[in-house]
Design an enzyme around this catalytic site. Structure first.
Site, mmCIF file in Angstrom:
data_model
loop_
_atom_site.group_PDB
_atom_site.id
_atom_site.type_symbol
_atom_site.label_atom_id
_atom_site.label_comp_id
_atom_site.label_asym_id
_atom_site.label_seq_id
_atom_site.Cartn_x
_atom_site.Cartn_y
_atom_site.Cartn_z
ATOM 1 N N GLY A 99 0.754 -1.174 0.044
ATOM 2 C CA GLY A 99 -0.003 0.145 0.008
ATOM 3 C C GLY A 99 0.738 1.273 -0.032
ATOM 4 N N GLY B 105 4.173 0.701 2.045
ATOM 5 C CA GLY B 105 5.079 -0.305 1.525
ATOM 6 C C GLY B 105 5.523 0.102 0.207
ATOM 7 N N ASP C 124 1.274 -8.319 -1.723
ATOM 8 C CA ASP C 124 0.109 -7.984 -1.288
ATOM 9 C C ASP C 124 -1.070 -8.856 -1.512
ATOM 10 O OD1 ASP C 124 -0.976 -4.737 -0.543
ATOM 11 O OD2 ASP C 124 -2.578 -6.133 -1.186
ATOM 12 N N ARG D 107 -5.798 3.796 10.014
ATOM 13 C CA ARG D 107 -6.736 4.445 10.724
ATOM 14 C C ARG D 107 -7.784 5.604 9.896
ATOM 15 N NH1 ARG D 107 -4.694 8.388 15.421
ATOM 16 N NH2 ARG D 107 -2.740 8.954 14.673
ATOM 17 N N HIS E 65 3.865 4.339 20.274
ATOM 18 C CA HIS E 65 3.793 5.148 19.269
ATOM 19 C C HIS E 65 2.438 5.287 19.492
ATOM 20 C CE1 HIS E 65 4.131 6.864 15.240
ATOM 21 N NE2 HIS E 65 3.262 5.697 14.807
HETATM 22 N N1 LIG Z 1 4.466 2.496 12.581
HETATM 23 C C1 LIG Z 1 4.439 3.745 12.147
HETATM 24 O O1 LIG Z 1 5.021 4.724 12.263
HETATM 25 C C2 LIG Z 1 3.484 3.781 11.091
HETATM 26 C C3 LIG Z 1 2.444 2.804 10.880
HETATM 27 N N2 LIG Z 1 1.456 2.894 9.923
HETATM 28 C C4 LIG Z 1 0.478 1.632 9.476
HETATM 29 O O2 LIG Z 1 1.013 0.994 8.437
HETATM 30 C C5 LIG Z 1 -0.003 0.314 7.976
HETATM 31 C C6 LIG Z 1 -0.225 0.409 6.360
HETATM 32 O O3 LIG Z 1 -0.385 1.636 6.236
HETATM 33 P P1 LIG Z 1 -0.689 2.137 4.757
HETATM 34 O O4 LIG Z 1 0.408 1.618 3.735
HETATM 35 O O5 LIG Z 1 -0.866 3.789 4.595
HETATM 36 O O6 LIG Z 1 -2.121 1.382 4.545
HETATM 37 P P2 LIG Z 1 -2.577 1.073 2.816
HETATM 38 O O7 LIG Z 1 -4.014 0.653 2.987
HETATM 39 O O8 LIG Z 1 -2.374 2.057 1.801
HETATM 40 O O9 LIG Z 1 -1.918 -0.356 2.569
HETATM 41 C C7 LIG Z 1 -1.933 -1.630 3.242
HETATM 42 C C8 LIG Z 1 -1.746 -2.572 2.333
HETATM 43 O O10 LIG Z 1 -1.805 -3.860 3.168
HETATM 44 C C9 LIG Z 1 -2.513 -4.798 2.093
HETATM 45 N N3 LIG Z 1 -2.999 -5.976 3.033
HETATM 46 C C10 LIG Z 1 -4.110 -6.274 3.934
HETATM 47 N N4 LIG Z 1 -4.164 -7.431 3.998
HETATM 48 C C11 LIG Z 1 -3.010 -8.014 3.892
HETATM 49 C C12 LIG Z 1 -2.746 -9.476 3.720
HETATM 50 N N5 LIG Z 1 -3.266 -10.276 4.583
HETATM 51 N N6 LIG Z 1 -1.393 -9.755 3.255
HETATM 52 C C13 LIG Z 1 -0.729 -8.848 2.559
HETATM 53 N N7 LIG Z 1 -1.177 -7.424 2.418
HETATM 54 C C14 LIG Z 1 -2.424 -7.340 2.960
HETATM 55 C C15 LIG Z 1 -3.680 -4.279 1.596
HETATM 56 O O11 LIG Z 1 -4.120 -4.752 0.378
HETATM 57 C C16 LIG Z 1 -3.234 -2.675 1.357
HETATM 58 O O12 LIG Z 1 -2.319 -2.595 0.104
HETATM 59 C C17 LIG Z 1 -1.102 0.820 8.729
HETATM 60 O O13 LIG Z 1 -1.325 -0.160 9.761
HETATM 61 C C18 LIG Z 1 -0.753 2.175 9.230
HETATM 62 O O14 LIG Z 1 -1.519 2.429 10.593
HETATM 63 C C19 LIG Z 1 1.573 3.952 8.840
HETATM 64 C C20 LIG Z 1 2.433 5.009 9.215
HETATM 65 C C21 LIG Z 1 3.346 5.123 10.066
HETATM 66 O O1 LIG Z 2 -1.124 7.998 12.469
HETATM 67 C C1 LIG Z 2 -1.265 6.922 11.836
HETATM 68 O O2 LIG Z 2 -2.164 6.355 12.063
HETATM 69 C C2 LIG Z 2 -0.074 6.157 10.973
HETATM 70 C C3 LIG Z 2 1.014 6.598 11.934
HETATM 71 O O3 LIG Z 2 1.476 5.671 12.824
HETATM 72 C C4 LIG Z 2 1.627 7.953 11.949
HETATM 73 O O4 LIG Z 2 1.628 8.404 10.943
HETATM 74 O O5 LIG Z 2 2.517 8.195 13.024
#
Ligand SMILES: NC(=O)C1=CN([C@@H]2O[C@H](COP(=O)(O)OP(=O)(O)OC[C@H]3O[C@@H](n4cnc5c(N)ncnc54)[C@H](O)[C@@H]3O)[C@@H](O)[C@H]2O)C=CC1
Ligand SMILES: O=C([O-])CC(=O)C(=O)O
Length: 327
Positions: free
Chosen positions: A22, A25, A44, A93, A186
């Site tokens: 996504g 990624g 994915d 979220r 976080h």
């Molecule tokens: N740790 C941190 O600081 C951060 C964490 N995040 C988290 O990262 C995650 C991804 O965020 P985004 O890329 O923006 O979301 P997104 O919705 O753009 O991408 C998530 C991807 O995961 C795929 N997916 C869902 N289930 C799956 C499975 N079983 N196997 C493989 N792929 C699967 C979806 O098809 C989608 O393409 C979210 O949980 C978000 O909250 C995002 C930004 C910062």
């Molecule tokens: O806010 C979110 O849900 C995604 C994240 O962890 C960040 O950007 O820090």
């Protein structure tokens, strides 16, 4: 096939697999390839989507001028023998939600992703990104059965980058001169540490009054939420991808960098059996050292509250995964 002088391969081409192609990624795939750090496999569940993105990134090579291979797939076998596996699979979220509201939907996704990917790359280092970060890192560690120092949660690099950004905006100084430290989960209870934050070696507290620091600390805690509320659909991904890319670089190049990241604690800071953000030394073995900072009373209380919140949500995730709260 005889080796061709036109396609040189080093004896070991590093390979990074990204589970979840996504926003975070796919942006990370671009960073890793264009920084020439490693070949990339993006996996994915959506059919065609990682393949299309990989082809697009391969075509960008014609302009960017690197020779990294980028593969898109729906098959875990294609991720085999990765040096690093990054889990970004799962839901982001929406406005009005906390990261902890994602436990139910993301716990099973992360468990399966860690299990399937590490089964094919048993020597890999696992970096978890999916939220809620500290809890999902634990879930991934348990599912992967990797040694704890090879499982790392990405959050502190991002939170510290936001803290640095707001300091740089306030003081009008280059972000390159700022060093910042953020501990804890976080989430809303993260613990930015002004006492361990400096501008070219000058303590932050000598450059800003307490009220200004408090305002910046609060904005840092809300950094992710601020973007979620602005974007309306999805959450931040440029700075998160940059943050993971920095960790990948530190590991692949064995840089021994000190960064805040979610690590498994075994008595450090008086805590056990949870992942939470602490300063870590990163190298080719993963986390080579967890650093214990001297905390004053207020900092220690804030870190303790943060850890209690992680422990409580971890309990919830374990219950969900064991099926006891499934309706
Ligand atoms: N740790 C941190 O600081 C951060 C964490 N995040 C988290 O990262 C995650 C991804 O965020 P985004 O890329 O923006 O979301 P997104 O919705 O753009 O991408 C998530 C991807 O995961 C795929 N997916 C869902 N289930 C799956 C499975 N079983 N196997 C493989 N792929 C699967 C979806 O098809 C989608 O393409 C979210 O949980 C978000 O909250 C995002 C930004 C910062
Ligand atoms: O806010 C979110 O849900 C995604 C994240 O962890 C960040 O950007 O820090």
């Amino acid at each position: 096939m005889s080796s061709s002088p036109f396609f040189p391969r080093s004896c070991h081409q590093a390979r990074v697999s990204i589970i979840g192609a996504g926003k975070v990624g796919s942006t990370l795939a671009q960073r890793v390839a264009e920084k020439n750090l490693a070949d990339v496999v993006m996996l994915d569940v959506l059919e065609g989507m990682p393949q299309g993105l990989a082809l697009d990134l391969m075509e960008a090579r014609g302009v960017e001028g690197h020779d990294r291979q980028i593969i898109g797939t729906n098959d875990y076998d294609d991720t085999a023998n990765s040096d690093i596996v990054v889990i970004t699979a799962g839901r982001p979220r929406k406005p009005g939600m906390n990261r902890d509201d994602l436990i139910e939907i993301n716990a099973k996704i992360v468990k399966t992703a860690a299990k399937e990917a590490v089964a094919r790359s048993p020597e890999a280092i696992l970096i978890v990104v999916t939220n809620p970060l500290d809890v999902m890192t634990y879930v991934a560690w348990e599912a992967s059965q990797l040694p704890c120092r090879r499982v790392i949660g990405m959050a502190g690099v991002l939170d510290a980058a936001r803290f640095k950004t707001f300091i740089s905006m306030e003081l009008g100084v280059s972000i390159q001169d700022i060093k910042a430290m953020v501990l804890g989960d976080h989430g809303q209870l993260m613990v930015p540490l002004p006492r361990y934050t400096t501008v070219d070696g000058i303590p932050l507290m000598e450059l800003m009054d307490t009220q200004t620091i408090e305002r910046i600390v609060e904005r840092t805690r809300n950094g992710g939420t601020e973007i979620v509320e602005l974007m309306k659909t999805g959450s931040a991904y440029f700075a998160p991808a940059s943050s993971v890319s920095l960790m990948i670089e530190a590991i692949l190049l064995d840089q021994s960098r000190i960064v805040p990241a979610a690590a498994y604690l075994q008595g450090e800071y008086g805590l056990r059996d949870l992942f939470i953000g602490v300063p870590c030394q990163l190298g080719c073995q993963g986390i080579t050292q967890v650093l214990e900072l001297e905390l004053d009373e207020g900092e220690r209380a804030a870190f303790q509250a943060s850890a209690e919140s992680v422990a409580q949500h971890l309990k919830q995730a374990k219950e969900i995964l064991s099926g006891s709260t499934l309706g």
